[in-house]
Structures are given as structure tokens and as C-alpha cells.
Design a protein around this motif. Structure first.
Motif, PDB file in Angstrom:
ATOM      1  N   PRO A  24      11.507   0.418  -0.623  1.00 46.86           N
ATOM      2  CA  PRO A  24      10.655   0.782  -1.023  1.00 46.86           C
ATOM      3  C   PRO A  24       9.384  -0.034  -1.552  1.00 46.86           C
ATOM      4  O   PRO A  24       7.999   1.249  -1.171  1.00 46.86           O
ATOM      5  N   ASP A  25       9.581  -0.810  -1.684  1.00 46.68           N
ATOM      6  CA  ASP A  25       8.394  -1.447  -2.342  1.00 46.68           C
ATOM      7  C   ASP A  25       7.568  -2.089  -0.848  1.00 46.68           C
ATOM      8  O   ASP A  25       6.201  -2.102  -1.273  1.00 46.68           O
ATOM      9  N   CYS A  26       8.340  -2.103   0.167  1.00 46.68           N
ATOM     10  CA  CYS A  26       7.741  -2.937   1.297  1.00 46.68           C
ATOM     11  C   CYS A  26       7.145  -1.684   1.877  1.00 46.68           C
ATOM     12  O   CYS A  26       6.078  -1.831   2.427  1.00 46.68           O
ATOM     13  N   GLN A  27       7.684  -0.257   1.357  1.00 46.50           N
ATOM     14  CA  GLN A  27       6.900   0.564   2.574  1.00 46.50           C
ATOM     15  C   GLN A  27       5.463   0.846   1.844  1.00 46.50           C
ATOM     16  O   GLN A  27       4.535   1.512   2.344  1.00 46.50           O
ATOM     17  N   ALA A  28       5.324   1.096   0.686  1.00 47.02           N
ATOM     18  CA  ALA A  28       3.857   0.809   0.013  1.00 47.02           C
ATOM     19  C   ALA A  28       3.186  -0.136   0.565  1.00 47.02           C
ATOM     20  O   ALA A  28       1.023   0.124   0.713  1.00 47.02           O
ATOM     21  N   VAL A  29       3.358  -1.717   0.626  1.00 47.27           N
ATOM     22  CA  VAL A  29       2.725  -2.413   1.519  1.00 47.27           C
ATOM     23  C   VAL A  29       2.412  -2.425   2.977  1.00 47.27           C
ATOM     24  O   VAL A  29       1.109  -2.071   3.168  1.00 47.27           O
ATOM     25  N   HIS A  30       3.649  -1.419   3.471  1.00 49.79           N
ATOM     26  CA  HIS A  30       3.069  -1.115   5.158  1.00 49.79           C
ATOM     27  C   HIS A  30       1.445  -0.064   5.128  1.00 49.79           C
ATOM     28  O   HIS A  30       0.948  -0.312   6.435  1.00 49.79           O
ATOM     29  N   CYS A  31       2.191   0.806   4.338  1.00 49.46           N
ATOM     30  CA  CYS A  31       0.957   1.946   3.979  1.00 49.46           C
ATOM     31  C   CYS A  31      -0.835   1.647   3.870  1.00 49.46           C
ATOM     32  O   CYS A  31      -1.724   2.039   4.268  1.00 49.46           O
ATOM     33  N   SER A  32      -0.576   0.215   3.277  1.00 51.82           N
ATOM     34  CA  SER A  32      -1.620  -0.180   2.948  1.00 51.82           C
ATOM     35  C   SER A  32      -2.109  -1.360   4.101  1.00 51.82           C
ATOM     36  O   SER A  32      -3.536  -0.967   4.686  1.00 51.82           O
ATOM     37  N   VAL A  33      -1.090  -1.760   4.098  1.00 54.69           N
ATOM     38  CA  VAL A  33      -1.652  -2.241   6.355  1.00 54.69           C
ATOM     39  C   VAL A  33      -1.747  -2.468   7.227  1.00 54.69           C
ATOM     40  O   VAL A  33      -2.763  -2.571   7.859  1.00 54.69           O
ATOM     41  N   VAL A  34      -1.432  -0.321   6.778  1.00 54.51           N
ATOM     42  CA  VAL A  34      -2.094   0.344   8.338  1.00 54.51           C
ATOM     43  C   VAL A  34      -2.954   1.462   7.867  1.00 54.51           C
ATOM     44  O   VAL A  34      -3.484   2.161   8.979  1.00 54.51           O
ATOM     45  N   ALA A  35      -3.401   0.738   6.730  1.00 57.03           N
ATOM     46  CA  ALA A  35      -5.120   2.179   6.324  1.00 57.03           C
ATOM     47  C   ALA A  35      -4.560   3.238   6.361  1.00 57.03           C
ATOM     48  O   ALA A  35      -5.068   4.521   6.925  1.00 57.03           O
ATOM     49  N   ALA A  36      -3.577   3.837   5.621  1.00 56.10           N
ATOM     50  CA  ALA A  36      -2.690   4.743   5.850  1.00 56.10           C
ATOM     51  C   ALA A  36      -3.664   6.013   4.793  1.00 56.10           C
ATOM     52  O   ALA A  36      -4.006   5.071   3.349  1.00 56.10           O
ATOM     53  N   PRO A  37      -3.859   7.139   5.262  1.00 53.92           N
ATOM     54  CA  PRO A  37      -4.811   7.678   4.004  1.00 53.92           C
ATOM     55  C   PRO A  37      -4.005   7.401   2.367  1.00 53.92           C
ATOM     56  O   PRO A  37      -3.193   7.559   2.254  1.00 53.92           O
ATOM     57  N   GLY A  38      -5.015   6.842   1.727  1.00 55.86           N
ATOM     58  CA  GLY A  38      -5.057   7.022   0.124  1.00 55.86           C
ATOM     59  C   GLY A  38      -4.169   6.079  -0.088  1.00 55.86           C
ATOM     60  O   GLY A  38      -3.879   5.672  -1.552  1.00 55.86           O
ATOM     61  N   ALA A  39      -3.964   4.766   0.320  1.00 56.23           N
ATOM     62  CA  ALA A  39      -2.703   3.575  -0.041  1.00 56.23           C
ATOM     63  C   ALA A  39      -4.059   2.813  -0.514  1.00 56.23           C
ATOM     64  O   ALA A  39      -5.395   2.653   0.062  1.00 56.23           O
ATOM     65  N   PRO A  40      -3.934   1.970  -1.144  1.00 54.48           N
ATOM     66  CA  PRO A  40      -5.087   1.384  -1.793  1.00 54.48           C
ATOM     67  C   PRO A  40      -5.413  -0.259  -0.771  1.00 54.48           C
ATOM     68  O   PRO A  40      -5.028  -0.528   0.482  1.00 54.48           O
TER      69      PRO A  40
END
Length: 418
Positions: free
Chosen positions: A49-65
């Protein structure tokens, strides 16, 4: 890079979880693998779960930091410094910039392989079903109600499971079966990450339930559940990314090295590196170990304790690190070993030092330097445990992203802390 060639799996180790130099060398090599050889994702010894949040950020997913360091700084599970540190922040920021130049389907992912996040994954499954498949929420709630009395305390659950050996396994397996049946078809990186993540969180839930039940029994079983889970997760990620996918793995030496070249095999323990060689050697598997003679490290005196910077004393006389320090006069070095047929017991008498058995230091998140000569050394045949080895001689402690926290109530989940 020449040794890696066309290999599809490159596993990069570390001799401790708190040493900046290991992260920095892995960073440099991983960037080259991504840029020059088209590697698809990085998988680490972290929670899904934690790394999925990092994944969303590094792939520039909508809404991710936009800044992955913000996500890393929010990691709460002890030991937070393993991934919430300045070196991982630098790498993930680079990965975000790299990905922004690529179309979404070619962006490089960042995932967690570990098994510990029982309650976090259960909450994630519930949230996913409530949003995407409310008809199956009852299955997840049944599992949730089974775990609820243990107040998110894995040790309490493990103790209770001794009295009721089945524990919450039936509820978990029922939920997992449903998610496996309906998960989106794997095979393309632009497929439904939400569906894949829901199924993966259910896999974590099943693995963690088995892990915590086995934890109190001692012996190799809980370790093997964890390393098999990480290897299975890596296989699922490769399938998800489709034909031709390539993976870089960041984990401790005790996981990425081949256990058959150590005394771990004598006690029935396996490792991710061993399992990857057994499953995928034909597709190219390269295992890279790390070590150092002395320096500093971030660790704690006990599980859940307050981390601090500790001195790493000179390596034990006669150990691998001691012999390399003497032979190299304190210089750094890279060794790339000849291709050899794996053998056990060690191939003594061949003449080369890397075919002899020597103690090889391993430092976990729990470390007591004053007692390390009584432990911390794994008998190792270096050229059989790894395909290459980086000796860094003197290394420095990493820098956590946030102040070192007060003691955690998190229960110990593996005595070696690796």
C-alpha cells in the motif's frame, strides 16, 4: 552492465537497511538500467500500500502528489527510514522527471513486495470494493470482522491462532478467491492498476495471515512464507507489465542472495534470489551483493525502538569484509564472477577466494554493534551467492526524511530484522 546484458531480472542487495552508500550505488545502476536497457519497474522490500502511493506519484497519476518525497515522508510503519530517506527521495524524484517524458504506457513503476501490511491491505480492499464493486463488500467485511478483535496487533492474532489454528484463513481465502476470479486481465501496463492492486492487497492479506500465524512457532516457516510471497508478487508484476518486462529489485542481501550458498539452506530457509534462479534462470537473473568493512549506519537497539546513527566496527577477523579490506588497502571494488554451475556443498579446493566459504556481515534494522562478533555473519560462498559483488569498504549512515521518531508499538516480526 556487460554482465547484466539482456537479463530480465536484476536484484540489487544491501548489507544493511541504514547505509546511504548502498542506496546511492543502486540508484546509479538502476538509472542506467532504465535509460539504457528499458527496465520496466523497480520493486523493493516495502509494503504494497505505501509503495503504491509512491508509484502513483512517480508515474504522475492524476491526483497524486507531484513530489514523491512527500509520500515517502508519510510512511508510518516502522522502520520508516528504510524508504523514507533522502537517497530514495532523490531516486524517486529523478524517476518522476524521467517518466514525465514518456507516454503513460511506458512509464516505469515503483512497487512494494513485502507481506507485513495485513491491516493496511485489508482496509485498501474494503475501500476498493466500496467504490468499484459494492456487491462484494460483504466478503471483505466478513474478513474484517474476524480480524477486528485483535486491534491491529499481529502478535495478538498470532497468539489467538494457536488456540484456533484455522484463524481467519477461511474468510481471507474466500475474499482472495473472489478477487482472483474477477481481477482485470493482466498483460499491459496501462491496464487497470486499481483492479491489480485490489487483487494484490488480497494476496498480501492471505500471505500476512499465514506469516503471523507461523511467526510464533519459530523456525524457517515464517521467513519462507515472506520470501515466497515476495517472489510471487514479482511474478505477478512481470505478468502485469506484459511480455518483455524487466525488473530491478532492491532488497537486503539475505533476500536477494542465493540461500543455497549460505548456512540458511542448512535450516531449510529459502530466499528470493534462490527462487528467482530456480524459476527464471533461462530469462536471465543477475544477483548483486554489497558489503563494507566499517562506517556508520542507522538502526535501533530493539524492534520498534528509536533509531540512531551507530558506528559499524571493523569487520571480524577472517571475514569476507576483513580480507577484502586488507587486500584492497581500503579501496572500493567491483567483482563480477565467472558463470559457474551452482554447487552445494561449497566448491572448496578450487583455488579462487570467491569459491571459499567466509563469514559475510549482515546488519538489520535491529543492530547491537557490541555484540556483532557473536552474530551478524552469514557463512557464504560469494561466487555462488551472487553474480557480482560491490565492496565499498567504509560507508555512511543514511539520512531519514523526518526526525527519528519515538518508540513504536509495532511488534517484532522477524528476529533478524531484515
Amino acid at each position: 552492465m556487460d554482465r547484466i546484458g539482456d537479463a530480465r531480472y536484476v536484484l540489487l542487495g544491501e548489507a544493511s537497511h541504514g547505509t546511504a552508500d548502498y542506496y546511492q550505488v543502486r540508484d546509479v545502476l538502476t538509472r542506467r538500467l532504465i535509460e539504457e536497457k528499458g527496465f520496466s519497474f523497480v520493486a523493493v522490500e516495502g509494503d504494497w500500500p505505501d509503495c503504491q502511493a509512491v508509484h502513483c506519484s512517480v508515474v504522475a497519476a492524476p491526483g497524486a502528489p507531484e513530489d514523491p518525497a512527500r509520500v515517502l515522508a508519510d510512511f508510518r510503519r516502522w522502520p520508516t527510514w528504510m524508504w523514507g530517506n533522502t537517497d530514495v527521495a532523490a531516486f524517486t524524484r529523478w524517476l518522476r522527471r524521467h517518466n514525465e517524458q514518456l507516454p503513460p504506457e511506458r512509464r516505469v513503476g515503483f512497487y512494494g513486495l513485502d507481506v507485513y501490511s495485513l491491516w493496511e491491505s485489508l482496509h485498501a480492499v474494503l475501500e476498493h470494493l466500496r467504490e468499484h464493486d459494492p456487491e462484494r463488500v460483504d466478503d471483505a467485511l466478513e474478513a474484517y470482522r474476524c480480524f477486528e478483535p485483535y486491534a491491529e496487533d499481529p502478535e495478538s492474532y498470532a497468539v489467538a491462532a494457536r488456540l484456533a489454528p484455522e484463524g481467519c484463513e477461511p474468510q481471507v481465502l474466500s475474499l482472495l478467491t473472489e478477487l482472483r476470479r474477477t481481477a482485470g486481465r493482466a498483460g499491459s501496463p496501462d491496464g487497470s492498476l486499481a483492479e491489480f492492486a485490489a487483487r494484490q492487497n488480497a494476496e498480501v492479506l492471505a500471505g500476512a495471515e499465514r506469516y503471523y500465524r507461523a511467526m510464533l512457532e519459530g523456525g524457517p516457516e515464517s521467513w519462507n512464507i515472506r520470501d515466497r510471497h515476495m517472489t510471487d508478487t514479482l511474478d505477478r508484476l512481470m505478468e502485469h507489465h506484459g511480455p518483455g518486462a524487466k525488473a530491478v529489485v532492491w532488497e537486503h542481501n539475505t533476500h536477494i542472495g542465493d540461500a543455497r550458498a549460505t548456512d540458511m539452506a542448512d535450516t531449510g530457509m529459502v530466499s528470493v534470489g534462490q527462487l528467482m534462479r530456480e524459476r527464471h534462470m533461462g530469462k536471465g537473473v543477475v544477483l548483486v551483493g554489497f558489503g563494507s568493512y566499517s562506517g556508520t549506519v542507522v538502526a535501533a537497539d530493539a524492534w520498534g525502538g528509536v533509531p540512531r546513527v551507530m558506528d559499524v566496527p571493523p569487520a571480524r577477523t577472517g571475514s569476507l569484509e576483513d580480507l577484502l579490506h586488507a587486500a584492497l588497502s581500503g579501496e572500493r571494488a567491483l567483482f563480477v564472477f565467472p558463470h559457474v554451475q551452482f554447487q552445494r556443498p561449497p566448491t572448496s579446493g578450487r583455488g579462487e577466494w570467491f569459491h571459499e566459504e567466509h563469514g559475510h556481515r549482515a546488519i538489520g534494522v535491529v543492530y547491537r554493534p557490541g555484540y556483532e562478533r557473536l552474530g551478524n555473519y552469514v557463512p557464504t560462498v560469494l561466487a555462488e551467492r551472487y553474480d557480482a559483488f560491490c565492496h565499498l569498504d567504509r560507508t555512511r549512515a543514511l539520512t531519514p526524511l523526518r526526525p527519528m521518531a519515538a518508540e513504536s508499538r509495532e511488534q517484532q516480526t522477524w528476529p533478524a530484522g531484515v
